[in-house]
Design an enzyme around this catalytic site. Sequence first.
Site, PDB file in Angstrom:
ATOM      1  N   LYS A 111      -6.484 -29.570   3.378  1.00 22.73           N
ATOM      2  CA  LYS A 111      -6.453 -29.701   2.147  1.00 22.73           C
ATOM      3  C   LYS A 111      -5.480 -31.320   1.922  1.00 22.73           C
ATOM      4  O   LYS A 111      -6.719 -32.056   0.303  1.00 22.73           O
ATOM      5  CB  LYS A 111      -4.967 -28.901   1.552  1.00 22.73           C
ATOM      6  CG  LYS A 111      -5.979 -27.445   2.167  1.00 22.73           C
ATOM      7  CD  LYS A 111      -5.117 -26.102   0.705  1.00 22.73           C
ATOM      8  CE  LYS A 111      -5.653 -24.782   0.936  1.00 22.73           C
ATOM      9  NZ  LYS A 111      -4.289 -23.537   0.869  1.00 22.73           N
ATOM     10  N   LYS A 192     -13.938 -21.202   6.473  1.00 25.08           N
ATOM     11  CA  LYS A 192     -13.037 -19.295   6.299  1.00 25.08           C
ATOM     12  C   LYS A 192     -13.181 -18.967   4.911  1.00 25.08           C
ATOM     13  O   LYS A 192     -12.956 -20.016   4.089  1.00 25.08           O
ATOM     14  CB  LYS A 192     -11.140 -19.677   7.296  1.00 25.08           C
ATOM     15  CG  LYS A 192     -10.357 -20.607   6.022  1.00 25.08           C
ATOM     16  CD  LYS A 192      -9.255 -19.910   6.308  1.00 25.08           C
ATOM     17  CE  LYS A 192      -8.153 -21.146   5.303  1.00 25.08           C
ATOM     18  NZ  LYS A 192      -7.147 -21.077   5.238  1.00 25.08           N
ATOM     19  N   LYS A 195      -9.123 -18.300  -1.267  1.00 31.04           N
ATOM     20  CA  LYS A 195      -9.582 -17.752  -2.553  1.00 31.04           C
ATOM     21  C   LYS A 195      -9.528 -19.201  -3.124  1.00 31.04           C
ATOM     22  O   LYS A 195      -9.654 -19.184  -4.692  1.00 31.04           O
ATOM     23  CB  LYS A 195      -7.384 -17.286  -3.085  1.00 31.04           C
ATOM     24  CG  LYS A 195      -7.715 -16.134  -2.166  1.00 31.04           C
ATOM     25  CD  LYS A 195      -6.334 -16.142  -3.085  1.00 31.04           C
ATOM     26  CE  LYS A 195      -4.676 -15.442  -1.631  1.00 31.04           C
ATOM     27  NZ  LYS A 195      -3.742 -16.815  -1.712  1.00 31.04           N
TER      28      LYS A 195
HETATM   29  P1  TYM Z   1      -2.820 -17.006   1.439  1.00 29.95           P
HETATM   30  O1  TYM Z   1      -2.276 -16.633   0.456  1.00 29.95           O
HETATM   31  O2  TYM Z   1      -3.646 -18.113   2.305  1.00 29.95           O
HETATM   32  O3  TYM Z   1      -3.027 -15.825   2.680  1.00 29.95           O
HETATM   33  C1  TYM Z   1      -2.544 -14.096   2.582  1.00 29.95           C
HETATM   34  C2  TYM Z   1      -2.767 -13.444   3.890  1.00 29.95           C
HETATM   35  O4  TYM Z   1      -4.342 -13.816   4.316  1.00 29.95           O
HETATM   36  C3  TYM Z   1      -5.057 -14.525   5.518  1.00 29.95           C
HETATM   37  N1  TYM Z   1      -6.155 -14.967   5.365  1.00 29.95           N
HETATM   38  C4  TYM Z   1      -6.593 -14.657   6.353  1.00 29.95           C
HETATM   39  N2  TYM Z   1      -7.170 -13.766   6.784  1.00 29.95           N
HETATM   40  C5  TYM Z   1      -8.222 -13.641   7.740  1.00 29.95           C
HETATM   41  N3  TYM Z   1      -9.809 -13.926   7.035  1.00 29.95           N
HETATM   42  C6  TYM Z   1      -9.119 -15.136   5.307  1.00 29.95           C
HETATM   43  N4  TYM Z   1     -10.204 -15.975   5.795  1.00 29.95           N
HETATM   44  C7  TYM Z   1      -7.964 -15.284   5.508  1.00 29.95           C
HETATM   45  N5  TYM Z   1      -7.681 -15.618   4.130  1.00 29.95           N
HETATM   46  C8  TYM Z   1      -6.474 -15.857   4.492  1.00 29.95           C
HETATM   47  C9  TYM Z   1      -3.220 -15.321   5.555  1.00 29.95           C
HETATM   48  O5  TYM Z   1      -3.293 -15.435   6.915  1.00 29.95           O
HETATM   49  C10 TYM Z   1      -2.360 -14.461   4.699  1.00 29.95           C
HETATM   50  O6  TYM Z   1      -1.640 -13.695   5.840  1.00 29.95           O
HETATM   51  N6  TYM Z   1       1.151 -19.740   3.340  1.00 29.95           N
HETATM   52  C11 TYM Z   1       0.988 -18.271   2.807  1.00 29.95           C
HETATM   53  C12 TYM Z   1       1.428 -17.222   2.449  1.00 29.95           C
HETATM   54  C13 TYM Z   1       3.182 -17.144   2.269  1.00 29.95           C
HETATM   55  C14 TYM Z   1       3.523 -16.861   4.223  1.00 29.95           C
HETATM   56  C15 TYM Z   1       4.608 -17.144   3.664  1.00 29.95           C
HETATM   57  C16 TYM Z   1       2.851 -15.749   4.496  1.00 29.95           C
HETATM   58  C17 TYM Z   1       3.920 -18.484   1.973  1.00 29.95           C
HETATM   59  N7  TYM Z   1       5.248 -17.732   3.135  1.00 29.95           N
HETATM   60  C18 TYM Z   1       6.131 -16.746   5.116  1.00 29.95           C
HETATM   61  C19 TYM Z   1       3.792 -15.133   6.282  1.00 29.95           C
HETATM   62  C20 TYM Z   1       5.674 -15.193   5.522  1.00 29.95           C
HETATM   63  C21 TYM Z   1      -0.409 -18.197   2.513  1.00 29.95           C
HETATM   64  O7  TYM Z   1      -1.652 -19.470   1.592  1.00 29.95           O
HETATM   65  O8  TYM Z   1      -1.186 -16.870   2.655  1.00 29.95           O
END
Ligand code: TYM
Length: 329
Positions: A111, A192, A195
């Site tokens: 990023k 991947k 969002k």
């Molecule tokens: P985020 O908001 O990008 O995504 C939320 C969850 O969805 C999963 N995910 C996916 N799984 C499969 N295929 C994809 N294309 C895909 N895109 C997203 C992510 O792995 C995630 O589980 N940093 C994290 C948010 C976060 C978090 C935390 C997660 C902040 N604090 C503490 C766990 C524990 C994030 O940006 O997820």
Amino acid sequence: MQRVFSGVQPSGALHVGNYLGAIRQWAIDQHRADSFYCVVDLHGLTAEHDPADLRQRTLETAIGLLAAGLDPDVCTLFVQSHVHEHAELTWLLECTATVGELSRMIQFKEKGDGRESVRAGLFTYPVLMAADILLYDADRVPVGDDQRQHVELTRDVARRFNSRYGETFVIPEAAVPKVAARVMDLQHPERKMSKSVDSPLGTVSILDPPDVVARKVAKAVTDTDGEMRYDPEAKPGLSNLIELLASATGRSIDDIVGSYDRYGPLKADASEALVSVLAPVRARYEEIASEREHVVSALEKGADKARSVASLTLRKAQEKIGLLVPGTF
Ligand code: TYM
């Protein structure tokens, strides 16, 4: 009872990657473990954002999670910034993590792309994530594959803190699904589904109506050799569709590969399976969105519960690291 924590950024509409990779598991886990789920709005400040949009998306993301089956009477659902302990513990952990380990984070490299103008918060983002997890003594963190490295960092930082200052944090483990842990963009199957990337045809929102899902899946990029084979390296588009179908139906990848010899029927079944998995989510979304005051009160209740746990962990960490905590000296 096991403790579970996970979070999602309010950076755009939830998509099937979020749902199949993580959120569907949260809805199951809430009945098996003491579960905390968080809309991580502070993480949403790490990339360019519009303040009014962020507020709106934070609420919409919470509604999406409720629609996906999270029950605020069963799990603890809250907004990260409502619990100030997250930002406070982050500082203690920033003084535990190293610049070297943060520089190795793949997501930062991707990023940030080497640009000096990226927000410093993008660099320290995994430390905020570590604070999220460690505040709740989480044993398990259900996430998609892209968050695995961040959970690894969380473990390293927690172990370092514990060994330097004494037992403080539970060492968490990532729980990543066997299929659909990395759902790929339907138009660009080498990256991947995301969002924050604008790929209207490549991203299936959890709220897309059936005809839209069908159109996107029908147009999904595959390959031209026509050979039915699961091979994410050589055939990323086809393998992604196979995984989506497997994840949405519970069928095995081998079974799916053995039952189709053309891509068309596989696409048709994948889109039908996605439509039926998403149907109840779509139906609940409108209903929940129309009861805004219920959502707000669920989030308030969630934040109160989260704060009652987080404040104890923060205080313990402050004492251990050597701060003069009021009431303890
Ligand atoms: P985020 O908001 O990008 O995504 C939320 C969850 O969805 C999963 N995910 C996916 N799984 C499969 N295929 C994809 N294309 C895909 N895109 C997203 C992510 O792995 C995630 O589980 N940093 C994290 C948010 C976060 C978090 C935390 C997660 C902040 N604090 C503490 C766990 C524990 C994030 O940006 O997820």
